[in-house]
Design an enzyme around this catalytic site. Sequence first.
Site, PDB file in Angstrom:
ATOM      1  CD1 TRP A   1      -5.817   2.481 -12.600  1.00  0.00           C
ATOM      2  CD2 TRP A   1      -7.721   3.639 -12.657  1.00  0.00           C
ATOM      3  NE1 TRP A   1      -5.526   3.770 -13.009  1.00  0.00           N
ATOM      4  CE2 TRP A   1      -6.678   4.493 -13.055  1.00  0.00           C
ATOM      5  CE3 TRP A   1      -9.022   4.136 -12.629  1.00  0.00           C
ATOM      6  CZ2 TRP A   1      -6.892   5.821 -13.417  1.00  0.00           C
ATOM      7  CZ3 TRP A   1      -9.242   5.448 -12.995  1.00  0.00           C
ATOM      8  CH2 TRP A   1      -8.188   6.286 -13.372  1.00  0.00           C
TER       9      TRP A   1
ATOM     10  CB  THR B   1      -0.008  -4.361  -3.745  1.00  0.00           C
ATOM     11  OG1 THR B   1      -0.404  -4.711  -2.416  1.00  0.00           O
ATOM     12  CG2 THR B   1       0.032  -5.609  -4.593  1.00  0.00           C
TER      13      THR B   1
ATOM     14  CE1 TYR C   1       3.063  -2.586  -7.138  1.00  0.00           C
ATOM     15  CE2 TYR C   1       2.275  -1.161  -8.896  1.00  0.00           C
ATOM     16  CZ  TYR C   1       2.169  -2.326  -8.170  1.00  0.00           C
ATOM     17  OH  TYR C   1       1.177  -3.233  -8.462  1.00  0.00           O
TER      18      TYR C   1
ATOM     19  CE  LYS D   1       3.435  -6.215 -10.334  1.00  0.00           C
ATOM     20  NZ  LYS D   1       3.039  -7.484  -9.661  1.00  0.00           N
TER      21      LYS D   1
ATOM     22  CB  THR E   1       1.077  -2.803 -12.509  1.00  0.00           C
ATOM     23  OG1 THR E   1       0.551  -1.491 -12.359  1.00  0.00           O
ATOM     24  CG2 THR E   1       2.589  -2.685 -12.478  1.00  0.00           C
ATOM     25  CG  ASP E   2      -1.996   0.786 -14.655  1.00  0.00           C
ATOM     26  OD1 ASP E   2      -1.741   0.053 -13.678  1.00  0.00           O
ATOM     27  OD2 ASP E   2      -2.688   1.814 -14.550  1.00  0.00           O
TER      28      ASP E   2
ATOM     29  CG  ASP F   1      -0.350 -14.912   1.252  1.00  0.00           C
ATOM     30  OD1 ASP F   1       0.608 -14.222   1.647  1.00  0.00           O
ATOM     31  OD2 ASP F   1      -1.329 -14.436   0.660  1.00  0.00           O
TER      32      ASP F   1
ATOM     33  CB  ALA G   1       2.530  -8.031  -5.853  1.00  0.00           C
TER      34      ALA G   1
ATOM     35  N   GLY H   1      -4.622 -12.707  -0.883  1.00  0.00           N
ATOM     36  CA  GLY H   1      -4.829 -11.361  -1.424  1.00  0.00           C
ATOM     37  C   GLY H   1      -6.164 -11.199  -2.137  1.00  0.00           C
TER      38      GLY H   1
HETATM   39  N1  LIG Z   1      -4.449  -3.518  -6.661  1.00  0.00           N
HETATM   40  C1  LIG Z   1      -4.312  -2.866  -7.821  1.00  0.00           C
HETATM   41  O1  LIG Z   1      -4.891  -1.794  -8.060  1.00  0.00           O
HETATM   42  C2  LIG Z   1      -3.453  -3.469  -8.904  1.00  0.00           C
HETATM   43  C3  LIG Z   1      -3.372  -2.801 -10.126  1.00  0.00           C
HETATM   44  C4  LIG Z   1      -2.578  -3.371 -11.132  1.00  0.00           C
HETATM   45  C5  LIG Z   1      -1.904  -4.562 -10.894  1.00  0.00           C
HETATM   46  N2  LIG Z   1      -1.997  -5.166  -9.685  1.00  0.00           N
HETATM   47  C6  LIG Z   1      -1.276  -6.426  -9.477  1.00  0.00           C
HETATM   48  O2  LIG Z   1      -2.240  -7.444  -9.255  1.00  0.00           O
HETATM   49  C7  LIG Z   1      -1.692  -8.465  -8.416  1.00  0.00           C
HETATM   50  C8  LIG Z   1      -2.664  -8.776  -7.288  1.00  0.00           C
HETATM   51  O3  LIG Z   1      -2.884  -7.587  -6.563  1.00  0.00           O
HETATM   52  P1  LIG Z   1      -3.803  -7.565  -5.253  1.00  0.00           P
HETATM   53  O4  LIG Z   1      -4.298  -6.153  -5.125  1.00  0.00           O
HETATM   54  O5  LIG Z   1      -4.749  -8.718  -5.265  1.00  0.00           O
HETATM   55  O6  LIG Z   1      -2.680  -7.794  -4.129  1.00  0.00           O
HETATM   56  P2  LIG Z   1      -2.878  -7.955  -2.550  1.00  0.00           P
HETATM   57  O7  LIG Z   1      -4.309  -7.956  -2.173  1.00  0.00           O
HETATM   58  O8  LIG Z   1      -1.952  -6.949  -1.919  1.00  0.00           O
HETATM   59  O9  LIG Z   1      -2.310  -9.427  -2.295  1.00  0.00           O
HETATM   60  C9  LIG Z   1      -0.965  -9.738  -2.378  1.00  0.00           C
HETATM   61  C10 LIG Z   1      -0.722 -10.960  -1.517  1.00  0.00           C
HETATM   62  O10 LIG Z   1       0.668 -11.316  -1.644  1.00  0.00           O
HETATM   63  C11 LIG Z   1       1.155 -11.602  -0.350  1.00  0.00           C
HETATM   64  N3  LIG Z   1       2.598 -11.453  -0.280  1.00  0.00           N
HETATM   65  C12 LIG Z   1       3.320 -10.312  -0.182  1.00  0.00           C
HETATM   66  N4  LIG Z   1       4.628 -10.594  -0.064  1.00  0.00           N
HETATM   67  C13 LIG Z   1       4.740 -11.962  -0.085  1.00  0.00           C
HETATM   68  C14 LIG Z   1       5.828 -12.860   0.030  1.00  0.00           C
HETATM   69  N5  LIG Z   1       7.073 -12.428   0.198  1.00  0.00           N
HETATM   70  N6  LIG Z   1       5.578 -14.194  -0.020  1.00  0.00           N
HETATM   71  C15 LIG Z   1       4.317 -14.649  -0.184  1.00  0.00           C
HETATM   72  N7  LIG Z   1       3.231 -13.840  -0.285  1.00  0.00           N
HETATM   73  C16 LIG Z   1       3.456 -12.509  -0.224  1.00  0.00           C
HETATM   74  C17 LIG Z   1       0.436 -10.592   0.531  1.00  0.00           C
HETATM   75  O11 LIG Z   1       0.545 -10.941   1.890  1.00  0.00           O
HETATM   76  P3  LIG Z   1       0.542  -9.746   2.996  1.00  0.00           P
HETATM   77  O12 LIG Z   1      -0.788  -9.071   2.859  1.00  0.00           O
HETATM   78  O13 LIG Z   1       0.752 -10.481   4.273  1.00  0.00           O
HETATM   79  O14 LIG Z   1       1.683  -8.830   2.621  1.00  0.00           O
HETATM   80  C18 LIG Z   1      -0.980 -10.695  -0.021  1.00  0.00           C
HETATM   81  O15 LIG Z   1      -1.690 -11.757   0.543  1.00  0.00           O
HETATM   82  C19 LIG Z   1      -0.321  -7.940  -7.968  1.00  0.00           C
HETATM   83  O16 LIG Z   1       0.659  -8.503  -8.803  1.00  0.00           O
HETATM   84  C20 LIG Z   1      -0.394  -6.457  -8.238  1.00  0.00           C
HETATM   85  O17 LIG Z   1       0.887  -5.899  -8.496  1.00  0.00           O
HETATM   86  C21 LIG Z   1      -2.765  -4.649  -8.683  1.00  0.00           C
END
Ligand SMILES: NC(=O)c1ccc[n+]([C@@H]2O[C@H](COP(=O)([O-])OP(=O)(O)OC[C@H]3O[C@@H](n4cnc5c(N)ncnc54)[C@H](OP(=O)(O)O)[C@@H]3O)[C@@H](O)[C@H]2O)c1
Length: 312
Positions: free
Chosen positions: A164, A75, A138, A142, A114-115, A44, A73, A24
């Site tokens: 964000w 996401t 979501y 979380k 997350t927020d 992953d 997650a 991710g």
């Molecule tokens: N992005 C935002 O704006 C944001 C904001 C606040 C908090 N967050 C939090 O920050 C964290 C990282 O976010 P990110 O944007 O880096 O996420 P991301 O790019 O969507 O990466 C999530 C990774 O988790 C993998 N995954 C999903 N389901 C899985 C499972 N069952 N087993 C193993 N791996 C799995 C996904 O694989 P696939 O791609 O194959 O599904 C992906 O590689 C998360 O906890 C998210 O909730 C994100």
Amino acid sequence: MPGCMMAADSRHAGLQIALIGANGMLAGMIRERAPHDCNFHLFDLPGFDLNDRSQVVDVLSSLAPDVIINCAAFTNVDGAETEHDLAMAVNGTAVGFLVEAAQDVDATLVHVSTDYVFDGQATIPYVESDLPNPQSAYGRTKLAGEQAIINSDLEKYFIVRTSWLYGPGGNNFVETILRLAAEREELRIISDQVGSPTYTADLADAVFCLLAASASPQPPVSSPYGLYHFANEGSCSWYEFACAIVEEAQKCALSLKVQKIHPIATEDYPLPAKRPANSVFDKHKYKAATGVDIPGWRDSLNAYFLRREARP
Ligand SMILES: NC(=O)c1ccc[n+]([C@@H]2O[C@H](COP(=O)([O-])OP(=O)(O)OC[C@H]3O[C@@H](n4cnc5c(N)ncnc54)[C@H](OP(=O)(O)O)[C@@H]3O)[C@@H](O)[C@H]2O)c1
């Protein structure tokens, strides 16, 4: 590199880290910003499914890492409204499997939240002790993940709420605006939701600063484990964020079509999931635990563009 990182190198010597959700956006930056002698073990889909309890516990217990960092997650914020069960399994239930594994091998668990656990009605920045009240599926999933940790007996954990998020290798708001700005002359962007953009590089540094603080707590903080808010300093609306992105793109001479960005209200751009109107964090707890300043969102956006230029 933040101040804590130099000292962290020696404290993290030979640290074995299990990185969950390793493909991710945030996970990529965690690997890039880690102190040099961290050893990563990457997990992953499809080879490792966080929803498979016995796989999670067996694999992590036999690896016995010092630290488990959970970047995995579900996401897709709007998708979670319809795929609620899968979102709850990954974001909520499976976090309990990581707790189990961390307890088995006495590992520190770092979990990202997350927020969107907040309802966005606050008029001042959210502190960690404010009551969550998620308005979306979501956000509820979380929050369930956070509670799986907080309600367990695990002592060595960090839950880091962020907002964000953008960075290399991900579908994020910055890249979406750049794509739209290259395709269209006018954009309409929501101006009545305020938050703090966060560059993955700064969040990754924050994770290592917290780990460094756990190895050597900064007085008066005796045990730094627990729940933290982390985002870049300052705040803006999505509209202001989009304007800043276009400004940075123009400085980099990117080819854009966009001539005008219009501010619009949330009600003029209906989406399946409700977002908080205000999700700005108070970050005093993080700063007290680490002794480290946080970069402003505008400077970090500029840093992202510089990196993007260097490594498109
Ligand atoms: N992005 C935002 O704006 C944001 C904001 C606040 C908090 N967050 C939090 O920050 C964290 C990282 O976010 P990110 O944007 O880096 O996420 P991301 O790019 O969507 O990466 C999530 C990774 O988790 C993998 N995954 C999903 N389901 C899985 C499972 N069952 N087993 C193993 N791996 C799995 C996904 O694989 P696939 O791609 O194959 O599904 C992906 O590689 C998360 O906890 C998210 O909730 C994100």
